[in-house]
Scaffold this active site. Sequence first.
Site, PDB file in Angstrom:
ATOM      1  N   HIS A 213      43.912  34.704  21.780  1.00 48.87           N
ATOM      2  CA  HIS A 213      43.132  34.935  23.001  1.00 48.87           C
ATOM      3  C   HIS A 213      42.205  36.129  22.942  1.00 48.87           C
ATOM      4  O   HIS A 213      41.441  36.354  23.873  1.00 48.87           O
ATOM      5  CB  HIS A 213      44.064  35.116  24.200  1.00 48.87           C
ATOM      6  CG  HIS A 213      44.520  33.818  24.781  1.00 48.87           C
ATOM      7  ND1 HIS A 213      43.769  33.092  25.669  1.00 48.87           N
ATOM      8  CD2 HIS A 213      45.635  33.097  24.567  1.00 48.87           C
ATOM      9  CE1 HIS A 213      44.417  31.992  25.996  1.00 48.87           C
ATOM     10  NE2 HIS A 213      45.558  31.969  25.338  1.00 48.87           N
TER      11      HIS A 213
ATOM     12  N   LYS B 178      38.298  40.996  37.896  1.00 50.56           N
ATOM     13  CA  LYS B 178      39.014  40.656  36.669  1.00 50.56           C
ATOM     14  C   LYS B 178      39.927  41.832  36.319  1.00 50.56           C
ATOM     15  O   LYS B 178      39.845  42.889  36.941  1.00 50.56           O
ATOM     16  CB  LYS B 178      38.053  40.363  35.523  1.00 50.56           C
ATOM     17  CG  LYS B 178      37.024  41.447  35.267  1.00 50.56           C
ATOM     18  CD  LYS B 178      36.066  41.075  34.141  1.00 50.56           C
ATOM     19  CE  LYS B 178      35.057  40.041  34.602  1.00 50.56           C
ATOM     20  NZ  LYS B 178      35.082  38.825  33.811  1.00 50.56           N
ATOM     21  N   ARG B 179      40.755  41.659  35.326  1.00 50.58           N
ATOM     22  CA  ARG B 179      41.595  42.757  34.835  1.00 50.58           C
ATOM     23  C   ARG B 179      40.716  43.953  34.480  1.00 50.58           C
ATOM     24  O   ARG B 179      39.619  43.765  33.956  1.00 50.58           O
ATOM     25  CB  ARG B 179      42.332  42.246  33.586  1.00 50.58           C
ATOM     26  CG  ARG B 179      43.355  43.150  32.996  1.00 50.58           C
ATOM     27  CD  ARG B 179      44.197  42.340  32.008  1.00 50.58           C
ATOM     28  NE  ARG B 179      43.406  41.728  30.954  1.00 50.58           N
ATOM     29  CZ  ARG B 179      43.146  42.311  29.778  1.00 50.58           C
ATOM     30  NH1 ARG B 179      43.598  43.524  29.522  1.00 50.58           N
ATOM     31  NH2 ARG B 179      42.449  41.683  28.849  1.00 50.58           N
TER      32      ARG B 179
ATOM     33  N   LYS C  19      35.616  45.286  29.435  1.00 51.49           N
ATOM     34  CA  LYS C  19      35.043  44.444  30.491  1.00 51.49           C
ATOM     35  C   LYS C  19      33.953  45.190  31.267  1.00 51.49           C
ATOM     36  O   LYS C  19      33.209  44.622  32.032  1.00 51.49           O
ATOM     37  CB  LYS C  19      36.149  43.934  31.419  1.00 51.49           C
ATOM     38  CG  LYS C  19      37.098  42.962  30.709  1.00 51.49           C
ATOM     39  CD  LYS C  19      38.231  42.503  31.606  1.00 51.49           C
ATOM     40  CE  LYS C  19      39.234  41.630  30.878  1.00 51.49           C
ATOM     41  NZ  LYS C  19      38.763  40.254  30.620  1.00 51.49           N
TER      42      LYS C  19
ATOM     43  N   THR D 179      37.458  33.127  32.063  1.00 55.43           N
ATOM     44  CA  THR D 179      37.482  31.900  32.878  1.00 55.43           C
ATOM     45  C   THR D 179      36.966  32.193  34.285  1.00 55.43           C
ATOM     46  O   THR D 179      36.566  31.282  34.994  1.00 55.43           O
ATOM     47  CB  THR D 179      38.902  31.286  32.966  1.00 55.43           C
ATOM     48  OG1 THR D 179      39.816  32.295  33.401  1.00 55.43           O
ATOM     49  CG2 THR D 179      39.335  30.739  31.609  1.00 55.43           C
TER      50      THR D 179
ATOM     51  N   LYS E  70      34.781  29.866  37.117  1.00 57.02           N
ATOM     52  CA  LYS E  70      35.129  29.688  38.535  1.00 57.02           C
ATOM     53  C   LYS E  70      33.946  30.049  39.428  1.00 57.02           C
ATOM     54  O   LYS E  70      33.663  29.374  40.422  1.00 57.02           O
ATOM     55  CB  LYS E  70      36.354  30.547  38.884  1.00 57.02           C
ATOM     56  CG  LYS E  70      37.625  30.080  38.182  1.00 57.02           C
ATOM     57  CD  LYS E  70      38.677  31.170  38.110  1.00 57.02           C
ATOM     58  CE  LYS E  70      39.722  30.819  37.061  1.00 57.02           C
ATOM     59  NZ  LYS E  70      40.564  31.963  36.658  1.00 57.02           N
TER      60      LYS E  70
END
Length: 817
Positions: free
Chosen positions: A355, A543-544, A549, A651, A655
Amino acid sequence: MQTFDKEAIKKSIIDNVKNQFRKTIDEATPQQVYQAVAYAVKDVIIDNWIATQKTFDDLKVKKVYYLSMEFLMGRALGNNIINLGEQKEIREALEELGFDLNAIEDQEPDPALGNGGLGRLAACFLDSLATLGYPAYGCGIRYHYGMFKQKIENGYQIEVPDEWLKNGYPFEIRRAEYATEVKFGGYVKTVWNGQRNVFVQEGYQSVLAVPYDMPIVGYGNNVVNTLRIWDAQPINTFSLTAFDKGDYQKAVEQENLAKNLVEVLYPNDNHYAGKELRLKQQYFFNSASLQVAIKKFKEQNEDIHMLPEKVVFQMNDTHPTVSVAELMRILLDEEHLEWEDAWDITTRCCAYTNHTIMAEALEKWPIELFSRLLPRIYQIVEEINRRFLLEVGQKYPNNYEKVKKMAIIFDGQVKMAHLAIVAGFSVNGVARLHTEILKKQELRDFYEMMPEKFNNKTNGITQRRFLLHGNPLLAQWVTDKIGNEWITDLPHISKLAIYAEDEKCRQEFMNIKYQNKLRLAKYIKEHNGIDVDPRSIFDVQVKRLHEYKRQLLNILHVMYLYNQLKDNPGIDMVPRTFIFGAKAAAGYQIAKKTIKLINSVADVINNDKSINGKIKVVFIEDYKVSNAEIIFAAADVSEQISTASKEASGTGNMKFMLNGALTLGTMDGANVEIVEEVGEDNAFIFGLTSDEVINFENNGGYNPVEIFNTDQEIRRVLMQLINGYYAPQDPELFRDIYNSLLNTKNSAKADTYFILKDFHSYADAQQRVEAAYRDETKWAKAAMMNVACSGKFSSDRTIEEYVRDIWHLKKVKVELD
């Protein structure tokens, strides 16, 4: 399909309230009504569940066991009602009893079984497997308190227990008959039985793994698969002898061992005890899952050599990799197979999904810890490693570099990703770009030696939760326009494209978006006390929280915009609401400091009347599936701004796309494929490419101090981190963030996520967002095209690819009597 009418539903709810709470329906609290409705729905599910499992047994089908540390399921009630096709009847039944289904759904806690994309993907996969009719078990841990419930106090993240089980959870069933023993520690004794050496673990501690099953309801097809989550119980609950001697600690030692195993997802592993607990958790659920899977297999099959024909274990990232050695242990020590036979079976049963290329997910365990905690498992891993290195030596004679890069045990560590690759018959990445990076960079040596194992399976999401359930207004509009085939065949949604050219349809679509923005604005007012303008651009990053990120890039840009507004209050600017939502791991200090920065910037900007509300900043507390559904439906802009080459897939990007938000992002992960589907005109792409990032990294990075010295606007923003502008009481508060960007002692190692390098490209892309939003027709077309082009990103498609290329399952039809 099993159904019942409105009167039967009402009677069931009333009876459940009476039998469980000794109350009439008029006296019941909303939580009690939720429980009663959930049990009524479960009654229907149980019949389908029994029929499904009987069908699996009668047909002796091959099953996939999806092994994962996380399953971020979201609330079950609404999803189950939709998948059963009961929504209209239950909504009307509740209305006649004086209740609103949406309010009752809000009484359900989100099961705290996961945190980020890894766990949500697992949940989408389970939904798709059931809807497509494939036999599957999800296997994980029944965490009592999840990772944590996030509170924001004075701008800081505070972690408190997530007591999702406080009122019981109606959709789970305890299956004590499948309880199994899991052993830790001790030593391995070798005994000659007259024919061969037998290995016996002695002096160990053990716990009883007790499964709780949750139903996974397929959409409209009677199929109910199972999520099996393991709880831990002591074998001997209480030592009265130790207690009577005054050794109170010893008396409850067994109980504490069991209790600690299942309390928290991802215990803080910044210390030795945390590392030990995490490895224990991994072995606990994998050992229990495999033991019971093989017991179940043997009830229907006499020959253990048939296992690969009937069972596949999919390892969701490296956390379940210990299952490779556990399967070997069972085959060697309990089934008494020879090594070659056991290895042949194992390597045809186990498959591995990678992942991420981030170091923390490519787990490595100190030999000392691993061998002490799992002595027999370590022996087996050592032998796997020895035999594998012989193969490496044959292929690459006298090549120490290859051994160093590929060994499973090396430099005092057990490398779990290497074990997964060596033992797995399939190794897949989760987006095309990610898989190529694995093959060319991170796992290149393995790819060169065993290319046939490597394949790509681009992630997907379930449209049933993230459109049908999460955005009912848009879902109904889509169905009115093109029919309901999209619910189980998302590519059908491409038929919406023609409506993007129709002015009336564009107005309807944008009105739905506006209604969803009103819903989110109401949520923000209730939870944050902030008034946001639903006519502003809702620019969202949820998100996390991790440095790669780049939530930091986002908030630095907000600071930059604010500076522009302060310099020129009359600037013509479309009002913008920047919405963040994220949890930072408990021990991840720089991530937690970033949350504090976002909230400190929000405090200053939201209280500055001189900017006339042109910018608002909102941090949504305790981001989870239930509030995510509200956020995705309302977003205009989807922030997918990871450093190129670092995000495996993402993901959330899918969405947002499905709900008509435009992607603002780097060419990273699945963004690449999203842009391919929707076209660059309908997205905002910026920043370094993955090749450019990798090239910089291979050549020692870049010098951010140079940018700091030569770019006045960036310098001003960075200086505001350390001059008290956003923290007047403590000007040094954000020094760590400042240092992470510049680190002037060793500038080549600073800003490893290229935030300053990408800053102006990002700011330019944000200007393009504003220009596009001003053109209402263009924006509406682009938003509608995002929905119309989302067909590829259904988890149904992903699962069909896993089935075709890896699992080789057969679809099952479940007929009810």
